[in-house]
Design a protein around this motif. Structure first.
Motif, mmCIF file in Angstrom:
data_model
loop_
_atom_site.group_PDB
_atom_site.id
_atom_site.type_symbol
_atom_site.label_atom_id
_atom_site.label_comp_id
_atom_site.label_asym_id
_atom_site.label_seq_id
_atom_site.Cartn_x
_atom_site.Cartn_y
_atom_site.Cartn_z
ATOM 1 N N ARG A 123 -21.303 28.026 -22.123
ATOM 2 C CA ARG A 123 -22.517 26.989 -22.718
ATOM 3 C C ARG A 123 -21.932 26.291 -22.227
ATOM 4 N N LEU A 124 -21.433 25.265 -22.427
ATOM 5 C CA LEU A 124 -21.045 24.065 -21.866
ATOM 6 C C LEU A 124 -21.610 23.488 -20.837
ATOM 7 N N ASN A 125 -20.155 24.259 -20.108
ATOM 8 C CA ASN A 125 -21.525 23.975 -18.828
ATOM 9 C C ASN A 125 -22.134 23.554 -18.331
ATOM 10 N N SER A 126 -23.236 24.815 -18.305
ATOM 11 C CA SER A 126 -24.313 24.570 -18.782
ATOM 12 C C SER A 126 -24.883 22.947 -19.110
ATOM 13 N N TRP A 127 -24.854 23.173 -20.494
ATOM 14 C CA TRP A 127 -25.149 21.973 -20.914
ATOM 15 C C TRP A 127 -25.497 20.820 -20.102
ATOM 16 N N LEU A 128 -23.717 20.645 -19.862
ATOM 17 C CA LEU A 128 -23.435 19.578 -18.713
ATOM 18 C C LEU A 128 -24.379 19.464 -18.046
ATOM 19 N N GLN A 129 -24.702 20.441 -17.078
ATOM 20 C CA GLN A 129 -25.200 20.321 -16.027
ATOM 21 C C GLN A 129 -26.930 20.168 -16.500
ATOM 22 N N ILE A 130 -27.148 20.658 -17.140
ATOM 23 C CA ILE A 130 -28.507 20.018 -17.849
ATOM 24 C C ILE A 130 -28.726 18.715 -17.577
ATOM 25 N N ALA A 131 -27.980 18.118 -18.669
ATOM 26 C CA ALA A 131 -27.233 16.519 -18.868
ATOM 27 C C ALA A 131 -27.455 16.110 -17.568
ATOM 28 N N ILE A 132 -26.391 16.417 -16.614
ATOM 29 C CA ILE A 132 -26.618 15.807 -15.682
ATOM 30 C C ILE A 132 -28.346 15.467 -14.226
ATOM 31 N N ILE A 133 -28.720 16.978 -14.631
ATOM 32 C CA ILE A 133 -30.256 16.749 -14.309
ATOM 33 C C ILE A 133 -30.792 15.829 -15.041
ATOM 34 N N GLY A 134 -31.095 15.914 -16.664
ATOM 35 C CA GLY A 134 -32.084 15.069 -16.930
ATOM 36 C C GLY A 134 -31.247 13.948 -16.711
#
Length: 199
Positions: free
Chosen positions: A12-23
């Motif tokens: 989940r943390l990795n997914s959130w990080l990816q979302i944050a990076i994309i954002g």
């Protein structure tokens, strides 16, 4: 179960990080695009401002060029000498100079005034009340009460021989002057015409 929970949390943390990076990437892209548009607009405005400035300078230079090329009438040394030589010894008369609303006319008229003053003639001025700058012919007129004035005949002959283009006429009225002298008004560009009206 603890291991799986940890793996799931990390996922989940990795997914959130990816979302944050994309954002963050999207925001960076938006900011970059905005910055590009602003800089491009700024450069365009500066370029337009510079072009307008150059255009104004060019127009000013053209105006100055027009002023420099304005025809200013001027008596030659030979013409001055010829007039003085031909009229020296004549009777002293009263002559009225018309001071038109034109810088060019005034400076040209002044050249004749100085000649007649040097001959001892009584020189006076008339200032038209009108502020308009009309194109007028050069005229020398004799008072109708002095039609046979010898000095007028001499003046007429002298000016014709000197190549000075004046119209010779008569005038009537209760004037104390025997001759009225008007160098007229020649065409000028719009800029000079406005200056004449202001002054």
């Amino acid at each position: 179960m603890g291991l799986w929970n940890s793996i799931e949390q990390l996922t989940r943390l990795n997914s959130w990080l990816q979302i944050a990076i994309i954002g963050f990437g999207i925001l960076t892209g938006i900011f970059g695009a905005a910055s590009y548009i602003v800089n491009n607009r700024k450069n365009s405005l500066e370029s337009t401002k510079e072009e307008n400035f150059k255009k104004n300078v060019k127009q000013l230079e053209e105006r100055v060029s027009d002023i420099k090329s304005l025809p200013f009438r001027e008596l030659t040394i030979e013409q001055k000498k010829y007039i003085i030589n031909n009229l020296t010894g004549s009777n002293k008369i009263n002559i009225l100079f018309v001071r038109n609303k034109s810088k060019e006319s005034q400076q040209y008229s002044l050249q004749f005034e100085e000649i007649f003053k040097s001959l001892g003639w009584k020189v006076e001025h008339y200032l038209p009340l009108s502020s308009s700058r009309e194109i007028l012919p050069a005229v020398i007129a004799v008072n109708e009460n002095n039609k046979n004035l010898l000095e007028f005949s001499k003046l007429k002959d002298t000016f014709k021989r000197a190549g000075l283009l004046f119209k010779f006429d008569e005038f009537r009225g209760n004037f104390n002057h025997q001759i009225i002298f008007d160098v007229g008004v020649i065409p000028a560009n719009d800029y000079q015409a406005v200056l004449d009206k202001i002054d």
